[in-house]
Every structure is written in structure tokens, then in C-alpha cells.
Design a protein around this motif. Structure first.
Motif, PDB file in Angstrom:
ATOM      1  N   MET A 194       0.880  -1.060   0.000  1.00  0.00           N
ATOM      2  CA  MET A 194      -0.053  -0.111  -0.198  1.00  0.00           C
ATOM      3  C   MET A 194       0.865   1.359   0.051  1.00  0.00           C
ATOM      4  SD  MET A 194      -2.601   0.985   2.997  1.00  0.00           S
ATOM      5  CE  MET A 194      -3.576  -0.516   2.594  1.00  0.00           C
ATOM      6  N   PRO A 195       0.626   2.131  -0.878  1.00  0.00           N
ATOM      7  CA  PRO A 195       1.471   3.325  -1.032  1.00  0.00           C
ATOM      8  C   PRO A 195       1.196   4.299   0.045  1.00  0.00           C
ATOM      9  CG  PRO A 195       0.526   2.854  -3.013  1.00  0.00           C
ATOM     10  CD  PRO A 195      -0.215   1.904  -2.221  1.00  0.00           C
ATOM     11  N   TRP A 196       2.252   4.813   0.634  1.00  0.00           N
ATOM     12  CA  TRP A 196       2.109   6.111   1.657  1.00  0.00           C
ATOM     13  C   TRP A 196       2.936   7.067   1.312  1.00  0.00           C
ATOM     14  CZ3 TRP A 196      -1.101   5.982   5.530  1.00  0.00           C
ATOM     15  CH2 TRP A 196      -1.830   4.757   5.837  1.00  0.00           C
ATOM     16  N   MET A 197       2.601   8.292   1.560  1.00  0.00           N
ATOM     17  CA  MET A 197       3.495   9.562   1.035  1.00  0.00           C
ATOM     18  C   MET A 197       3.691  10.232   2.322  1.00  0.00           C
ATOM     19  SD  MET A 197       2.382  13.069  -0.820  1.00  0.00           S
ATOM     20  CE  MET A 197       1.722  14.016   0.544  1.00  0.00           C
ATOM     21  N   VAL A 198       5.021  10.540   2.543  1.00  0.00           N
ATOM     22  CA  VAL A 198       5.583  11.066   3.817  1.00  0.00           C
ATOM     23  C   VAL A 198       6.196  12.358   3.156  1.00  0.00           C
ATOM     24  CG1 VAL A 198       7.059  11.204   5.914  1.00  0.00           C
ATOM     25  CG2 VAL A 198       6.028   8.948   4.981  1.00  0.00           C
ATOM     26  N   GLU A 199       5.369  13.505   3.840  1.00  0.00           N
ATOM     27  CA  GLU A 199       6.173  14.726   3.572  1.00  0.00           C
ATOM     28  C   GLU A 199       6.765  15.410   4.721  1.00  0.00           C
ATOM     29  OE1 GLU A 199       5.017  18.908   0.993  1.00  0.00           O
ATOM     30  OE2 GLU A 199       3.563  17.546   1.811  1.00  0.00           O
ATOM     31  N   THR A 200       8.277  16.065   4.448  1.00  0.00           N
ATOM     32  CA  THR A 200       8.747  16.540   5.728  1.00  0.00           C
ATOM     33  C   THR A 200       9.042  17.904   5.256  1.00  0.00           C
ATOM     34  OG1 THR A 200      10.873  15.938   4.799  1.00  0.00           O
ATOM     35  CG2 THR A 200       9.852  14.336   6.145  1.00  0.00           C
ATOM     36  N   TYR A 201       9.119  18.642   6.555  1.00  0.00           N
ATOM     37  CA  TYR A 201       9.603  20.430   6.269  1.00  0.00           C
ATOM     38  C   TYR A 201      10.697  20.404   7.561  1.00  0.00           C
ATOM     39  CZ  TYR A 201       4.932  20.865   4.277  1.00  0.00           C
ATOM     40  OH  TYR A 201       3.975  20.707   3.264  1.00  0.00           O
ATOM     41  N   ASP A 202      11.925  20.960   6.887  1.00  0.00           N
ATOM     42  CA  ASP A 202      12.928  21.287   7.828  1.00  0.00           C
ATOM     43  C   ASP A 202      12.839  22.305   8.676  1.00  0.00           C
ATOM     44  OD1 ASP A 202      14.021  19.279   6.249  1.00  0.00           O
ATOM     45  OD2 ASP A 202      15.716  20.772   5.313  1.00  0.00           O
ATOM     46  N   LYS A 203      13.396  22.320   9.715  1.00  0.00           N
ATOM     47  CA  LYS A 203      13.471  23.487  10.792  1.00  0.00           C
ATOM     48  C   LYS A 203      14.058  24.730   9.896  1.00  0.00           C
ATOM     49  CE  LYS A 203      13.405  20.632  14.808  1.00  0.00           C
ATOM     50  NZ  LYS A 203      14.354  20.261  16.006  1.00  0.00           N
ATOM     51  N   PRO A 204      13.455  25.708  10.203  1.00  0.00           N
ATOM     52  CA  PRO A 204      14.320  27.207   9.669  1.00  0.00           C
ATOM     53  C   PRO A 204      15.584  27.138  10.240  1.00  0.00           C
ATOM     54  CG  PRO A 204      12.111  27.823  10.332  1.00  0.00           C
ATOM     55  CD  PRO A 204      12.355  26.250  10.873  1.00  0.00           C
ATOM     56  N   GLY A 205      16.624  27.631   9.221  1.00  0.00           N
ATOM     57  CA  GLY A 205      17.727  27.658   9.676  1.00  0.00           C
ATOM     58  C   GLY A 205      18.648  26.468   9.969  1.00  0.00           C
ATOM     59  N   CYS A 206      18.420  25.469   9.207  1.00  0.00           N
ATOM     60  CA  CYS A 206      19.098  24.180   9.514  1.00  0.00           C
ATOM     61  C   CYS A 206      19.719  23.543   8.155  1.00  0.00           C
ATOM     62  CB  CYS A 206      18.021  23.100  10.231  1.00  0.00           C
ATOM     63  SG  CYS A 206      17.545  23.341  11.807  1.00  0.00           S
ATOM     64  N   ALA A 207      20.308  24.447   7.433  1.00  0.00           N
ATOM     65  CA  ALA A 207      20.703  23.959   6.366  1.00  0.00           C
ATOM     66  C   ALA A 207      22.368  23.120   6.725  1.00  0.00           C
ATOM     67  CB  ALA A 207      21.279  25.299   5.293  1.00  0.00           C
ATOM     68  N   ASP A 208      22.976  23.747   7.590  1.00  0.00           N
ATOM     69  CA  ASP A 208      24.307  22.912   7.986  1.00  0.00           C
ATOM     70  C   ASP A 208      23.942  21.773   8.685  1.00  0.00           C
ATOM     71  OD1 ASP A 208      25.630  25.031   7.092  1.00  0.00           O
ATOM     72  OD2 ASP A 208      26.086  25.922   8.958  1.00  0.00           O
ATOM     73  N   LEU A 209      22.684  21.326   9.230  1.00  0.00           N
ATOM     74  CA  LEU A 209      22.421  20.233   9.862  1.00  0.00           C
ATOM     75  C   LEU A 209      21.790  19.274   8.701  1.00  0.00           C
ATOM     76  CD1 LEU A 209      21.962  18.375  12.621  1.00  0.00           C
ATOM     77  CD2 LEU A 209      19.670  19.493  12.452  1.00  0.00           C
ATOM     78  N   ARG A 210      21.313  19.805   7.817  1.00  0.00           N
ATOM     79  CA  ARG A 210      20.945  18.726   6.770  1.00  0.00           C
ATOM     80  C   ARG A 210      22.361  18.414   5.974  1.00  0.00           C
ATOM     81  NH1 ARG A 210      17.453  17.332   2.541  1.00  0.00           N
ATOM     82  NH2 ARG A 210      15.469  18.148   3.692  1.00  0.00           N
ATOM     83  N   ILE A 211      23.083  19.185   5.805  1.00  0.00           N
ATOM     84  CA  ILE A 211      24.437  18.533   5.106  1.00  0.00           C
ATOM     85  C   ILE A 211      25.282  17.802   6.202  1.00  0.00           C
ATOM     86  CG2 ILE A 211      26.953  19.360   4.500  1.00  0.00           C
ATOM     87  CD1 ILE A 211      25.372  22.258   3.761  1.00  0.00           C
ATOM     88  N   GLN A 212      25.321  17.709   7.431  1.00  0.00           N
ATOM     89  CA  GLN A 212      25.850  17.080   8.510  1.00  0.00           C
ATOM     90  C   GLN A 212      25.319  15.470   8.248  1.00  0.00           C
ATOM     91  OE1 GLN A 212      25.924  18.657  12.232  1.00  0.00           O
ATOM     92  NE2 GLN A 212      26.198  16.567  13.209  1.00  0.00           N
ATOM     93  N   LEU A 213      24.079  15.779   8.382  1.00  0.00           N
ATOM     94  CA  LEU A 213      23.219  14.431   8.242  1.00  0.00           C
ATOM     95  C   LEU A 213      23.090  13.483   6.911  1.00  0.00           C
ATOM     96  CD1 LEU A 213      20.308  15.567  10.989  1.00  0.00           C
ATOM     97  CD2 LEU A 213      22.355  14.049  11.540  1.00  0.00           C
ATOM     98  N   ARG A 214      23.367  14.379   6.007  1.00  0.00           N
ATOM     99  CA  ARG A 214      23.090  13.713   4.686  1.00  0.00           C
ATOM    100  C   ARG A 214      23.843  12.348   4.501  1.00  0.00           C
ATOM    101  NH1 ARG A 214      24.292  14.732  -0.972  1.00  0.00           N
ATOM    102  NH2 ARG A 214      22.329  14.521  -2.139  1.00  0.00           N
ATOM    103  N   PRO A 215      24.922  12.273   4.728  1.00  0.00           N
ATOM    104  CA  PRO A 215      25.494  10.971   4.307  1.00  0.00           C
ATOM    105  C   PRO A 215      24.784   9.738   5.118  1.00  0.00           C
ATOM    106  CG  PRO A 215      27.272  12.418   4.839  1.00  0.00           C
ATOM    107  CD  PRO A 215      26.203  13.190   5.164  1.00  0.00           C
ATOM    108  N   ALA A 216      24.500   9.925   6.308  1.00  0.00           N
ATOM    109  CA  ALA A 216      23.624   8.833   7.010  1.00  0.00           C
ATOM    110  C   ALA A 216      22.393   8.827   6.364  1.00  0.00           C
ATOM    111  CB  ALA A 216      23.690   9.141   8.585  1.00  0.00           C
ATOM    112  N   HIS A 217      21.726   9.834   5.912  1.00  0.00           N
ATOM    113  CA  HIS A 217      20.401   9.588   5.440  1.00  0.00           C
ATOM    114  C   HIS A 217      20.351   9.043   4.120  1.00  0.00           C
ATOM    115  CE1 HIS A 217      16.824  11.039   3.529  1.00  0.00           C
ATOM    116  NE2 HIS A 217      17.379  11.606   2.618  1.00  0.00           N
ATOM    117  N   LEU A 218      21.476   9.276   3.237  1.00  0.00           N
ATOM    118  CA  LEU A 218      21.650   8.567   1.897  1.00  0.00           C
ATOM    119  C   LEU A 218      21.917   7.144   2.258  1.00  0.00           C
ATOM    120  CD1 LEU A 218      23.421  11.347  -0.067  1.00  0.00           C
ATOM    121  CD2 LEU A 218      20.972  10.721  -0.019  1.00  0.00           C
ATOM    122  N   ALA A 219      22.822   6.649   3.322  1.00  0.00           N
ATOM    123  CA  ALA A 219      22.942   5.284   3.520  1.00  0.00           C
ATOM    124  C   ALA A 219      21.839   4.460   4.305  1.00  0.00           C
ATOM    125  CB  ALA A 219      23.784   5.222   4.628  1.00  0.00           C
TER     126      ALA A 219
END
Length: 101
Positions: free
Chosen positions: A1-26
Motif C-alpha cells: 500500500m503506498p504512503w506519502m511522507v512529506e517533511t519540512y525542515d526546521k528554519p535555519g538548519c541547512a548545515d544540519l542537513r548537510i551534516q546528516l546527509r551521508p547517514a540519510h543517504l545510507a
């Protein structure tokens, strides 16, 4: 059964996104059999991400919620909001999927 998950980042968290990205992609690679599609939502210039959309092949809302809660972006505190919604797959890659046998 298909599900859509939509996420919204906290404002000002671009550096956190970059930091977490390798683990997220893994995490995504390890769970790719569950992904119908997945990707970041970008600004008009295609440079800044502000969240993402996941289309998941899972049995229940509980499973979809559990999936997103295991994502390093979620665990690292990147998301301000997360919405989980059942999704009807009508067209995928230009093909009508509603008439599948």
C-alpha cells in the motif's frame, strides 16, 4: 500500500542537513526496496532543500511513521513537521497504474 511522507525542515538548519546527509543517504540505500520515490524539496534555484517527499510501499500508517522515525534526518532533529498520508498511485513514470491487473 503506498504512503506519502512529506517533511519540512526546521528554519535555519541547512548545515544540519548537510551534516546528516551521508547517514540519510545510507539509510535510503539500505531501505531502497521500500521506496517508490524519494527526494528533497528545493527552492526555485534548485540549491536549498527545505524538506522532502517519500513515497513508500508499506502496509500501514504505523509502518510509514516508523520508517521516517528511523531516518537520520528525523533522529538528528532536522524536521519541524512530518505528514504521513495514504497515497493512491495513479500514474508512475508516465504510465497509468490504475488499470493494473
Amino acid at each position: 500500500m503506498p504512503w506519502m511522507v512529506e517533511t519540512y525542515d526546521k528554519p535555519g538548519c541547512a548545515d544540519l542537513r548537510i551534516q546528516l546527509r551521508p547517514a540519510h543517504l545510507a539509510f535510503l540505500e539500505a531501505n531502497k526496496s521500500l521506496l517508490l520515490a524519494c527526494g528533497a524539496k528545493l527552492d526555485d534555484a534548485g540549491e536549498l532543500a527545505s524538506g522532502g517527499v517519500y513515497l513508500l510501499d508499506l502496509e500501514s500508517r504505523k509502518d510509514a511513521q516508523a520508517f521516517i522515525e528511523q531516518d537520520p534526518f528525523f533522529q538528528g532533529g532536522l524536521f519541524e513537521r512530518v505528514f504521513v498520508t495514504q497515497w493512491r498511485k495513479a500514474y508512475l513514470n508516465g504510465l497509468n497504474t490504475l488499470n493494473e491487473d
